[in-house]
Design a protein around this motif. Structure first.
Motif, short mmCIF file in Angstrom:
data_model
loop_
_atom_site.label_atom_id
_atom_site.label_comp_id
_atom_site.label_asym_id
_atom_site.label_seq_id
_atom_site.Cartn_x
_atom_site.Cartn_y
_atom_site.Cartn_z
N THR A 1 -1.78 -8.62 5.17
CA THR A 1 -0.71 -7.89 4.23
C THR A 1 0.58 -8.10 5.34
O THR A 1 0.25 -7.80 6.55
CB THR A 1 -0.73 -6.59 3.82
N ASP B 1 2.90 -5.52 5.20
CA ASP B 1 3.56 -4.38 5.30
C ASP B 1 4.08 -3.78 6.72
O ASP B 1 3.10 -4.20 7.62
CB ASP B 1 2.72 -3.21 4.53
N ALA C 1 -4.85 4.82 3.69
CA ALA C 1 -3.33 5.54 3.36
C ALA C 1 -2.47 5.12 4.37
O ALA C 1 -1.49 4.95 4.06
CB ALA C 1 -3.80 7.13 3.38
N ARG D 1 -1.40 1.92 4.15
CA ARG D 1 -0.79 1.66 2.39
C ARG D 1 -1.61 0.41 2.04
O ARG D 1 -1.08 -0.34 1.13
CB ARG D 1 0.59 1.31 2.63
N THR D 2 -2.99 0.64 2.04
CA THR D 2 -3.84 -0.28 1.39
C THR D 2 -4.34 0.29 0.25
O THR D 2 -4.94 1.18 0.45
CB THR D 2 -5.11 -0.74 2.53
N PRO D 3 -4.09 -0.12 -0.89
CA PRO D 3 -4.54 0.56 -2.15
C PRO D 3 -6.07 0.38 -2.16
O PRO D 3 -6.77 -0.56 -1.77
CB PRO D 3 -3.96 -0.58 -3.25
N LEU D 4 -6.62 1.60 -2.98
CA LEU D 4 -7.97 1.49 -3.01
C LEU D 4 -8.45 0.61 -4.11
O LEU D 4 -9.64 0.26 -3.74
CB LEU D 4 -8.39 3.00 -3.78
N ARG D 5 -7.71 0.02 -4.84
CA ARG D 5 -8.22 -1.01 -5.62
C ARG D 5 -8.56 -2.28 -4.96
O ARG D 5 -9.63 -2.83 -5.34
CB ARG D 5 -7.07 -1.39 -6.61
N ARG D 6 -7.96 -2.42 -3.93
CA ARG D 6 -7.98 -3.88 -3.01
C ARG D 6 -9.13 -3.52 -2.38
O ARG D 6 -10.23 -4.45 -2.32
CB ARG D 6 -6.79 -3.77 -1.93
#
Length: 267
Positions: A11, A13, A57, A60-65
């Protein structure tokens, strides 16, 4: 058939995790993955899970990913758990169906190995999403550079690894294109079952393999045109440890190691 492959796809970010020195991230990830192999009870599992959650966290890696990566590994985790469930024949019998017996220790080991491998693989996936392939290979090259004095071709190996990591998204896109073309020709890939799905995927191997050879030939011609020799590589960004950011990260890694040892040896 959806192909969700994070290997080679980091990513963009701008987080504190992305800004850390790649060497520190590689060493910390290897240490975390090693600690996952020693998860043996609830306290150690909670400690490793909390560390992974905090790192995700901060990046900023979503738990969905991360959950999508776990879904990709579901077959491996199920096979591992079934092997431990059936092969372990110690402890009280919980379920008996003819010659098949499920023991209490088998259930415990099946759950334990699923947690171990899940945390281990998600930790590696988080590194790949928070660090570019080029940064990972440069970090590994710096860490393994002392082996070059022993005659080990570290620079060549890192170039091969970098090319391999960057080719994964390319081959993934090629595979998706081939799958869409096969579906347009009437191929049934979604509802064919495991055996039918395997047979349907066999024709995909030849065009995917030929595409990989074309990419490799183009890359080889490009490197040859630029007079690549593999020796004396330079780097655009010089890696230096930041006392504030990297020092804080080192302290947090040591804190995790201490907490994991306490959970392992005392709790």
């Amino acid at each position: 058939m959806a192909l969700h492959i994070s290997l080679g796809q980091s990513t963009r970010d701008r987080t504190v995790v992305h800004a850390l020195d790649p060497r520190l991230k590689v060493v910390a990830t290897i240490g975390y993955m090693a600690s996952c192999l020693f998860v043996c009870d609830l306290p150690t599992a909670l400690t490793a899970t909390a560390a992974l959650g905090l790192a995700a966290a901060a990046a900023r890696t979503p738990l969905r990913r991360l959950g999508r990566q776990a879904r990709n590994l579901a077959v491996f985790l199920v096979v591992t758990s079934l092997i431990n469930l059936i092969a372990t024949q110690t402890g009280p019998v919980v379920l008996e169906a003819g010659p098949l017996q499920i023991h209490h220790d088998g259930i415990r080991l099946a759950a334990l190995y699923v947690v171990r491998f899940l945390l281990l693989l998600l930790g590696g996936s988080l590194l790949l999403q928070a660090t570019t392939p080029l940064a990972i290979t440069d970090a590994l090259g710096r860490l393994l550079s002392p082996l070059a004095r022993l005659g080990v071709p570290v620079d060549h190996a890192m170039v091969v690894l970098s090319v391999a990591l960057q080719f994964v998204p390319t081959l993934s896109r090629d595979a998706e294109t081939i799958v869409k073309a096969q579906k347009a020709r009437g191929a049934q890939l979604e509802k064919a079952g495991l055996l039918g799905y395997t047979r349907a995927c066999i024709p995909l191997v030849v065009p995917l393999f030929s595409g990989a050879l074309r990419h490799a030939e183009s890359l080889g011609c490009a490197m040859d045109a630029r007079c690549y020799t593999g020796s004396g590589r330079t780097h655009l960004h010089v890696m230096r440890l930041d006392p504030q950011k990297d020092g804080t990260a080192c302290a947090l890694c040591l804190l995790y190691a201490a907490a994991f040892l306490i959970a392992l040896l005392i709790l």
